[in-house]
Scaffold this motif. Structure first.
Motif, short mmCIF file in Angstrom:
data_model
loop_
_atom_site.label_atom_id
_atom_site.label_comp_id
_atom_site.label_asym_id
_atom_site.label_seq_id
_atom_site.Cartn_x
_atom_site.Cartn_y
_atom_site.Cartn_z
N PRO A 58 0.83 -1.21 0.00
CA PRO A 58 0.00 0.00 0.00
C PRO A 58 0.87 1.25 0.00
CG PRO A 58 -0.81 -1.60 1.61
CD PRO A 58 0.52 -2.11 1.13
N LYS A 59 0.45 2.26 -0.77
CA LYS A 59 1.18 3.52 -0.89
C LYS A 59 0.26 4.67 -0.52
CE LYS A 59 3.80 1.77 -4.90
NZ LYS A 59 2.99 0.56 -5.13
N PRO A 60 0.83 5.75 0.01
CA PRO A 60 -0.02 6.90 0.37
C PRO A 60 -0.53 7.69 -0.82
CG PRO A 60 2.28 7.38 0.81
CD PRO A 60 2.22 5.94 0.44
N GLY A 61 0.17 7.61 -1.97
CA GLY A 61 -0.25 8.37 -3.14
C GLY A 61 0.15 7.70 -4.43
N GLN A 62 -0.72 7.75 -5.45
CA GLN A 62 -0.45 7.16 -6.75
C GLN A 62 -1.17 7.95 -7.84
OE1 GLN A 62 -0.54 2.65 -6.86
NE2 GLN A 62 -1.51 2.96 -4.88
N TRP A 63 -0.61 7.86 -9.07
CA TRP A 63 -1.21 8.50 -10.24
C TRP A 63 -1.56 7.44 -11.27
CZ3 TRP A 63 -2.03 13.79 -10.79
CH2 TRP A 63 -1.45 14.61 -9.83
N PHE A 64 -2.71 7.61 -11.91
CA PHE A 64 -3.14 6.75 -13.01
C PHE A 64 -3.51 7.66 -14.19
CE2 PHE A 64 -3.92 4.46 -9.11
CZ PHE A 64 -3.47 3.17 -9.39
N THR A 65 -2.71 7.61 -15.24
CA THR A 65 -2.85 8.53 -16.36
C THR A 65 -3.45 7.83 -17.56
OG1 THR A 65 -0.83 9.61 -15.57
CG2 THR A 65 -1.61 10.21 -17.77
N GLY A 66 -4.48 8.44 -18.15
CA GLY A 66 -5.10 7.88 -19.33
C GLY A 66 -6.25 6.94 -19.04
N ILE A 90 -19.73 7.50 -12.83
CA ILE A 90 -19.51 8.60 -11.90
C ILE A 90 -19.22 9.91 -12.62
CG2 ILE A 90 -18.00 9.43 -10.06
CD1 ILE A 90 -17.57 6.54 -9.24
N VAL A 91 -18.38 9.86 -13.66
CA VAL A 91 -18.00 11.08 -14.37
C VAL A 91 -17.95 10.78 -15.87
CG1 VAL A 91 -15.56 10.56 -13.87
CG2 VAL A 91 -16.24 12.90 -14.55
N PRO A 92 -19.11 10.54 -16.50
CA PRO A 92 -19.12 10.13 -17.91
C PRO A 92 -18.58 11.21 -18.83
CG PRO A 92 -21.34 10.64 -17.12
CD PRO A 92 -20.46 10.65 -15.93
N THR A 93 -17.62 10.82 -19.68
CA THR A 93 -17.03 11.72 -20.66
C THR A 93 -16.27 10.90 -21.69
OG1 THR A 93 -15.48 13.55 -21.00
CG2 THR A 93 -14.97 12.01 -19.23
N ARG A 94 -16.12 11.42 -22.88
CA ARG A 94 -15.35 10.75 -23.91
C ARG A 94 -13.88 11.17 -23.89
NH1 ARG A 94 -18.22 7.75 -27.36
NH2 ARG A 94 -20.49 8.04 -27.41
N GLU A 95 -13.55 12.08 -23.02
CA GLU A 95 -12.17 12.57 -22.93
C GLU A 95 -11.34 11.69 -22.01
OE1 GLU A 95 -11.38 14.87 -24.89
OE2 GLU A 95 -13.30 15.81 -25.40
N GLU A 96 -10.02 11.70 -22.24
CA GLU A 96 -9.09 10.98 -21.36
C GLU A 96 -8.98 11.72 -20.02
OE1 GLU A 96 -7.62 8.12 -22.16
OE2 GLU A 96 -8.24 8.04 -24.27
N LEU A 97 -8.80 10.95 -18.95
CA LEU A 97 -8.72 11.52 -17.61
C LEU A 97 -7.47 11.00 -16.90
CD1 LEU A 97 -12.42 10.94 -16.49
CD2 LEU A 97 -11.46 13.04 -17.48
N THR A 98 -7.13 11.69 -15.81
CA THR A 98 -6.03 11.27 -14.94
C THR A 98 -6.52 11.28 -13.50
OG1 THR A 98 -4.32 12.13 -16.42
CG2 THR A 98 -3.71 11.82 -14.12
N LEU A 99 -6.14 10.25 -12.73
CA LEU A 99 -6.54 10.15 -11.33
C LEU A 99 -5.32 10.26 -10.43
CD1 LEU A 99 -8.96 7.06 -11.45
CD2 LEU A 99 -9.51 9.46 -11.86
N GLN A 100 -5.46 11.04 -9.38
CA GLN A 100 -4.49 11.03 -8.29
C GLN A 100 -5.22 10.53 -7.05
OE1 GLN A 100 -3.26 14.74 -6.56
NE2 GLN A 100 -1.35 13.91 -5.75
N VAL A 101 -4.71 9.43 -6.47
CA VAL A 101 -5.34 8.82 -5.30
C VAL A 101 -4.44 9.07 -4.09
CG1 VAL A 101 -6.28 6.72 -4.29
CG2 VAL A 101 -6.35 7.05 -6.78
N LEU A 102 -4.96 9.80 -3.11
CA LEU A 102 -4.24 10.10 -1.88
C LEU A 102 -4.96 9.44 -0.71
CD1 LEU A 102 -3.36 13.89 -2.35
CD2 LEU A 102 -1.85 11.91 -2.62
N VAL A 103 -4.24 8.66 0.08
CA VAL A 103 -4.81 7.98 1.24
C VAL A 103 -4.51 8.81 2.47
CG1 VAL A 103 -4.87 5.85 2.57
CG2 VAL A 103 -4.47 5.77 0.10
#
Length: 452
Positions: free
Chosen positions: A133-141, A198-211
């Motif tokens: 487990p990590k305190p923070g991660q990024w998921f791009t695309g 949750i957030v419908p869109t045709r565009e690419e998104l990036t998520l930052q998850v902070l615990v």
């Protein structure tokens, strides 16, 4: 002169108050002279590295056909591993232990077995490393449309609740998504969030998850579903630990296909990104390729199908990105109906290790920051060495090395340089696993009284 007038003259003697007025300041000065200043004026101190004696790995729930979980120790240490999910269980580890589990798996080891504990989930052209487990991660695309959709999965390995906040970056800046703020995951539970709902869109998104409370295993399942009789494929999207100004995206397989580069700029200034193609012999900027501009707090998509399918890019192993501001990045490939992802990898300066899925695989090395040497060793499921090779590292050059099909653990050691490494798994299909520095030590914060 009369007696009265003599008595009124000053006698020259000091009274008690006058004496104190003189002595007290002198004593104060003397006391201050004895006080020595601190030799180290710094108020912060780095943490101390100590041997790792307790480790937890989280393996995400299975995709269809990917029920196998492989557990091993990089140094071949034997012992008992506690499985905390889905049920409390204990398995003996001596070599590589493979389990068939569909639910999320939490593996915990203590003592000598904790340092170098490895895990992987794989099957049906999909693979993902089990990670701490990590305190923070990024998921791009990630996607939130019918033809490209993603699912965020949060696994709580502990008994108490954990809390996470998810930031979503779109092409026009951060998005307000209340459903992903302050997400509470009960102990021992897995929660899933379909981004298309949750957030419908045709565009690419990036998520930052902070615990912000507790611990969580975080993963993203990415899926393409082309209309009609088009391709339909799923695989895990690996995470990136933090944005950077230099990135190597390794692992493209040997087939031509649709290539989509996705960049995210979490900063407050525009990022200008230069792109280079990596081959075994060089890193070069393709002709007529402009720098990519990514607005602050946004996600930018660049189609690279034509570029990476051209004659000039034949034999490409990956991409190099140099940015004016820290960015995150991923390269999505759809080739032969199979989905895979290459993400910005971590630079390894000492040692990395990986539990290997069964079947064909190749080690890709690039991004050396000096002249050095990388030595890899592959052992089978019984811990017997079956391959060893020494690879010269040179800036601007890359290697793609075929590994034994029956390998179970890959151990990579790097000397006199740093390098970025990834594992290509397949055929059939392609999955890409970035290598990270092997965790053999824990970090204890430095806590001491301070002079205020």
């Amino acid at each position: 002169m009369t007696d009265r007038s003599r008595r009124s003259l000053p006698t020259g003697r000091l009274g008690p108050l006058e004496i104190l007025a003189i002595v007290v300041p002198l004593l104060t000065v003397a006391a201050l002279a004895l006080v020595r200043p601190l030799d180290d004026p710094s108020t912060t101190h780095p943490p101390t590295d100590v041997p790792l004696t307790r480790a937890t790995l989280v393996c995400p729930p299975a995709l269809p056909g990917a029920r196998t979980v492989g557990l091993a120790n990089a140094d071949g240490v034997a012992g008992d591993v506690t499985l905390r999910l889905p049920d409390e269980d204990e398995v003996a580890l001596d070599g590589t232990r493979r389990l068939g589990r569909a639910d999320a798996v939490v593996a915990q080891a203590e003592g000598d077995l904790a340092a170098g504990l490895l895990g992987v989930r794989y099957g049906a052209a999909s693979a993902i490393s089990c990670s701490a487990p990590k305190p923070g991660q990024w998921f791009t695309g990630v996607g939130a449309a019918p033809e490209h959709s993603s699912t965020l999965e949060l696994v709580n390995p502990d008994g108490g609740p954990a809390v996470a906040d998810v930031t979503v970056l779109g092409p026009d800046g951060p998005l307000d998504v209340p459903a992903l703020r302050g997400v509470t995951v009960p102990g021992g539970r897995t929660m899933r969030f379909e981004l298309a709902d949750i957030v419908p869109t045709r565009e690419e998104l990036t998520l930052q998850v902070l615990v912000s409370r507790g611990r969580l295993g975080v993963d993203v399942v990415d899926q393409v579903d082309e209309l009609g009789r088009g391709a339909r494929s799923r695989d895990w999207l690996p995470s990136q630990s933090e944005p950077g100004t230099s990135a190597y995206l390794l692992g493209m397989g040997g087939k031509t296909g649709e290539r989509t580069l996705v960049l995210a700029n979490p900063g407050t200034s525009e990022a200008r990104v230069e792109l280079k193609v990596i081959t075994k012999e060089s890193e070069f900027a393709p002709a007529d390729t402009d720098e990519i501009r990514v607005a602050p707090g946004s996600t930018q998509t660049v189609e690279l199908t034509d570029l990476l399918g051209s004659r000039a890019a034949r034999g490409a192993l990956g991409l190099r990105l140099d940015a004016s501001q820290p960015v995150t990045a991923s390269l999505r490939t759809l080739a032969g109906g199979d989905l895979s992802h290459a993400v910005a990898g971590e630079r390894v300066a000492a040692r990395a290790a990986l539990a290997l899925p069964r079947g064909a695989s190749r080690l890709v090395l690039s991004g050396a920051d000096g002249v050095g040497v990388a030595t890899y060793v592959v052992v089978d499921a019984d811990g017997k060495e079956i391959a060893r090779e020494r690879v010269e590292l040179t800036p601007g050059m890359a290697s793609r090395l075929k590994l034994p099909r029956n390998g179970a653990v890959l151990d990579l050691r790097v000397d006199r340089s740093g390098v970025v490494a990834a594992l290509e798994v397949g055929p059939p299909g392609l999955a890409v696993l970035p290598l990270t520095t092997l965790a053999v030590a824990g970090r204890v914060p430095d806590v001491r009284p301070a002079l205020r």
